[in-house]
Design a protein around this motif. Structure first.
Motif, PDB file in Angstrom:
ATOM      1  N   GLY A  27       1.376   2.155   3.619  1.00  0.00           N
ATOM      2  CA  GLY A  27       2.801   2.196   3.905  1.00  0.00           C
ATOM      3  C   GLY A  27       3.262   0.926   4.589  1.00  0.00           C
ATOM      4  O   GLY A  27       2.459   0.176   5.154  1.00  0.00           O
ATOM      5  N   LEU A  28       4.553   0.671   4.525  1.00  0.00           N
ATOM      6  CA  LEU A  28       5.161  -0.472   5.199  1.00  0.00           C
ATOM      7  C   LEU A  28       6.149   0.057   6.228  1.00  0.00           C
ATOM      8  O   LEU A  28       7.051   0.815   5.893  1.00  0.00           O
ATOM      9  CB  LEU A  28       5.900  -1.367   4.193  1.00  0.00           C
ATOM     10  CG  LEU A  28       5.083  -1.945   3.038  1.00  0.00           C
ATOM     11  CD1 LEU A  28       6.006  -2.691   2.072  1.00  0.00           C
ATOM     12  CD2 LEU A  28       3.997  -2.869   3.560  1.00  0.00           C
ATOM     13  N   GLY A  29       5.969  -0.352   7.486  1.00  0.00           N
ATOM     14  CA  GLY A  29       6.895   0.120   8.506  1.00  0.00           C
ATOM     15  C   GLY A  29       6.767  -0.627   9.805  1.00  0.00           C
ATOM     16  O   GLY A  29       5.662  -0.959  10.233  1.00  0.00           O
ATOM     17  N   ASP A  30       7.909  -0.941  10.419  1.00  0.00           N
ATOM     18  CA  ASP A  30       7.947  -1.600  11.730  1.00  0.00           C
ATOM     19  C   ASP A  30       7.114  -2.875  11.766  1.00  0.00           C
ATOM     20  O   ASP A  30       6.408  -3.156  12.737  1.00  0.00           O
ATOM     21  CB  ASP A  30       7.466  -0.637  12.831  1.00  0.00           C
ATOM     22  CG  ASP A  30       8.347   0.588  12.951  1.00  0.00           C
ATOM     23  OD1 ASP A  30       9.566   0.446  12.723  1.00  0.00           O
ATOM     24  OD2 ASP A  30       7.829   1.672  13.240  1.00  0.00           O
ATOM     25  N   GLY A  31       7.167  -3.638  10.679  1.00  0.00           N
ATOM     26  CA  GLY A  31       6.475  -4.916  10.647  1.00  0.00           C
ATOM     27  C   GLY A  31       4.971  -4.821  10.551  1.00  0.00           C
ATOM     28  O   GLY A  31       4.266  -5.799  10.801  1.00  0.00           O
ATOM     29  N   GLN A  82       4.699   4.730   0.757  1.00  0.00           N
ATOM     30  CA  GLN A  82       5.455   5.008   1.979  1.00  0.00           C
ATOM     31  C   GLN A  82       5.133   6.388   2.541  1.00  0.00           C
ATOM     32  O   GLN A  82       5.203   6.605   3.747  1.00  0.00           O
ATOM     33  CB  GLN A  82       6.954   4.878   1.725  1.00  0.00           C
ATOM     34  CG  GLN A  82       7.423   3.457   1.429  1.00  0.00           C
ATOM     35  CD  GLN A  82       7.110   2.493   2.568  1.00  0.00           C
ATOM     36  OE1 GLN A  82       6.046   1.845   2.565  1.00  0.00           O
ATOM     37  NE2 GLN A  82       7.984   2.405   3.547  1.00  0.00           N
ATOM     38  N   GLN A  83       4.789   7.322   1.666  1.00  0.00           N
ATOM     39  CA  GLN A  83       4.363   8.656   2.099  1.00  0.00           C
ATOM     40  C   GLN A  83       2.966   8.934   1.563  1.00  0.00           C
ATOM     41  O   GLN A  83       2.631   8.514   0.454  1.00  0.00           O
ATOM     42  CB  GLN A  83       5.315   9.730   1.577  1.00  0.00           C
ATOM     43  CG  GLN A  83       6.716   9.661   2.164  1.00  0.00           C
ATOM     44  CD  GLN A  83       7.597  10.756   1.601  1.00  0.00           C
ATOM     45  OE1 GLN A  83       7.530  11.080   0.416  1.00  0.00           O
ATOM     46  NE2 GLN A  83       8.424  11.342   2.443  1.00  0.00           N
ATOM     47  N   PRO A  84       2.130   9.641   2.329  1.00  0.00           N
ATOM     48  CA  PRO A  84       0.801  10.009   1.815  1.00  0.00           C
ATOM     49  C   PRO A  84       0.927  10.879   0.568  1.00  0.00           C
ATOM     50  O   PRO A  84       1.949  11.551   0.354  1.00  0.00           O
ATOM     51  CB  PRO A  84       0.181  10.794   2.980  1.00  0.00           C
ATOM     52  CG  PRO A  84       0.974  10.412   4.179  1.00  0.00           C
ATOM     53  CD  PRO A  84       2.355  10.118   3.706  1.00  0.00           C
ATOM     54  N   SER A  85      -0.112  10.874  -0.238  1.00  0.00           N
ATOM     55  CA  SER A  85      -0.116  11.645  -1.479  1.00  0.00           C
ATOM     56  C   SER A  85       0.211  13.115  -1.230  1.00  0.00           C
ATOM     57  O   SER A  85       0.991  13.725  -1.966  1.00  0.00           O
ATOM     58  CB  SER A  85      -1.475  11.516  -2.168  1.00  0.00           C
ATOM     59  OG  SER A  85      -1.556  12.367  -3.285  1.00  0.00           O
ATOM     60  N   LEU A  96       1.382  -2.657   8.469  1.00  0.00           N
ATOM     61  CA  LEU A  96       0.900  -1.806   7.398  1.00  0.00           C
ATOM     62  C   LEU A  96       0.441  -0.467   7.961  1.00  0.00           C
ATOM     63  O   LEU A  96      -0.193  -0.413   9.026  1.00  0.00           O
ATOM     64  CB  LEU A  96      -0.269  -2.474   6.668  1.00  0.00           C
ATOM     65  CG  LEU A  96       0.032  -3.780   5.930  1.00  0.00           C
ATOM     66  CD1 LEU A  96      -1.236  -4.316   5.279  1.00  0.00           C
ATOM     67  CD2 LEU A  96       1.114  -3.575   4.884  1.00  0.00           C
ATOM     68  N   LEU A  97       0.771   0.611   7.271  1.00  0.00           N
ATOM     69  CA  LEU A  97       0.331   1.942   7.665  1.00  0.00           C
ATOM     70  C   LEU A  97      -0.878   2.310   6.808  1.00  0.00           C
ATOM     71  O   LEU A  97      -0.763   2.459   5.592  1.00  0.00           O
ATOM     72  CB  LEU A  97       1.461   2.955   7.456  1.00  0.00           C
ATOM     73  CG  LEU A  97       2.787   2.610   8.153  1.00  0.00           C
ATOM     74  CD1 LEU A  97       3.865   3.627   7.777  1.00  0.00           C
ATOM     75  CD2 LEU A  97       2.597   2.567   9.658  1.00  0.00           C
ATOM     76  N   ILE A 125      -9.594  -1.376  -0.081  1.00  0.00           N
ATOM     77  CA  ILE A 125      -8.574  -1.625  -1.106  1.00  0.00           C
ATOM     78  C   ILE A 125      -7.338  -0.798  -0.782  1.00  0.00           C
ATOM     79  O   ILE A 125      -7.427   0.408  -0.527  1.00  0.00           O
ATOM     80  CB  ILE A 125      -9.129  -1.279  -2.500  1.00  0.00           C
ATOM     81  CG1 ILE A 125     -10.293  -2.221  -2.832  1.00  0.00           C
ATOM     82  CG2 ILE A 125      -8.040  -1.376  -3.568  1.00  0.00           C
ATOM     83  CD1 ILE A 125     -11.125  -1.779  -4.001  1.00  0.00           C
ATOM     84  N   ALA A 126      -6.172  -1.445  -0.794  1.00  0.00           N
ATOM     85  CA  ALA A 126      -4.935  -0.779  -0.379  1.00  0.00           C
ATOM     86  C   ALA A 126      -3.866  -0.845  -1.465  1.00  0.00           C
ATOM     87  O   ALA A 126      -2.674  -0.796  -1.177  1.00  0.00           O
ATOM     88  CB  ALA A 126      -4.409  -1.401   0.914  1.00  0.00           C
TER      89      ALA A 126
END
Length: 313
Positions: free
Chosen positions: A237-241, A13-16, A243-244, A268-269
């Motif tokens: 990340g997952l947001g607003d329907g 959800q947040q970058p490293s 993938l980030l 690869i994610a």
């Protein structure tokens, strides 16, 4: 102890860099292959209780140890490269300053002999959490033409080590042989019923996918560990329907080149989290579900500000 209720964890959800900001010393960014803090914390919280012992045989800058300390667990790590081991010590000290209640211990050494390096911890660990290296050179940090306006790509902080004996320099067969020896030793550190959790992802060599998770699975079972679960840890990340995207420049670059050649590969994610258990049986060292830290403080290897044994402090 919490139970795993899903096979997918939203750990990206947040970058490293955001996950590490302020929680780790700034020099930590020099390491090219850091474990994601959110993965380490989720594994530790899921498979251990406060006061228990967590071990990372390839601890790098100490992500596993730091997250364990923040969660009130105690931690021991081994790192081949002394420069990274010292950063792990610095990060543990930083965690203590921020109020972490767990204690940590770092040793610079070769984890292919981990049972000999940590003989006092045999049969005591509730969790071993680690990740294998992916080769001598990783992507590290880059600046591309898009960033600089100049042709070409500049890389830095992309190497684990200059030491040819480091496993990161080995070709796949030797890397697997060495990592297998590490898992053999870690199985001896685990208490009966203890968990070994390995984060690993497939990678590409000249476009060919290397199934490193599959190889690691075989090594763990050869070490006598029993497969318990596979969890997908999202790096996106997952947001607003939607993938980030968190894919690196090189991941996207390789995917685009492959598509141009007519090979539809994808970046690869996720990380595979492979979970194994040591079969419950009588322990040769007796019952030791909780690490008795105060009983070992006299050795000088455990302290408020953990030290590398033999560093003269």
């Amino acid at each position: 102890m919490a139970e795993v209720t899903t096979s997918v964890w939203a750990t990206g959800q947040q970058p490293s860099r955001v996950q590490r900001k302020g929680r780790y010393v700034r020099e930590s960014m020099r390491h090219p292959g850091k474990m994601l803090p959110s993965i380490a914390a989720r594994v530790i919280e899921t498979y251990t209780e406060p006061g228990e012992l967590v071990v990372d045989p390839m601890c790098g800058i100490g992500t596993t140890l730091v997250e364990a300390a923040h969660l009130g667990r105690h931690a021991a790590g081994v790192e081949y490269e002394e420069k990274w081991a010292r950063l792990a010590v610095a990060n543990l000290g930083h965690a203590r300053q921020q109020g972490a209640t767990g204690f940590g211990r770092v040793m610079a050494g070769d984890s292919r002999h981990i049972a000999r390096l940590l003989p006092d911890l045999l049969g005591r660990a509730a969790l071993v959490l680690t990740s294998p290296p992916y080769g001598a050179a990783t992507h590290g940090h880059i600046r591309s033409t898009r960033d600089t306006g100049e042709p070409g790509v500049r890389k830095w902080n992309q190497r684990y080590s200059a030491d040819r004996e480091n496993l990161a320099h080995q070709q796949l067969p030797h890397l697997l042989e060495g990592f297998g020896r590490i898992l053999d030793g870690c199985a001896e550190l685990l208490r009966p019923g203890g968990v070994a959790a390995i984060t690993v992802r497939p990678y590409r060599v000249r476009g060919e996918l290397v199934d490193l998770p599959g190889h690691v699975h075989q090594l763990a079972e050869k070490a006598g560990l029993v497969f318990a679960d596979r969890i997908v840890c999202l790096l996106c990340g997952l947001g607003d329907g939607r993938l980030l995207n968190r894919a690196s420049f090189f991941q996207l670059h390789e995917a685009r080149k492959a598509w141009a050649r007519g090979t539809p590969i994808h970046a690869i994610a996720h990380e595979d989290l492979l979970v194994f258990r040591r079969l419950p049986s009588a322990s040769a060292t007796g019952q030791a579900d909780v690490w008795p830290m105060h009983a070992r403080r006299r050795s000088g290897q455990y302290s408020q500000a953990p030290l590398i044994p033999g560093d003269g402090q």
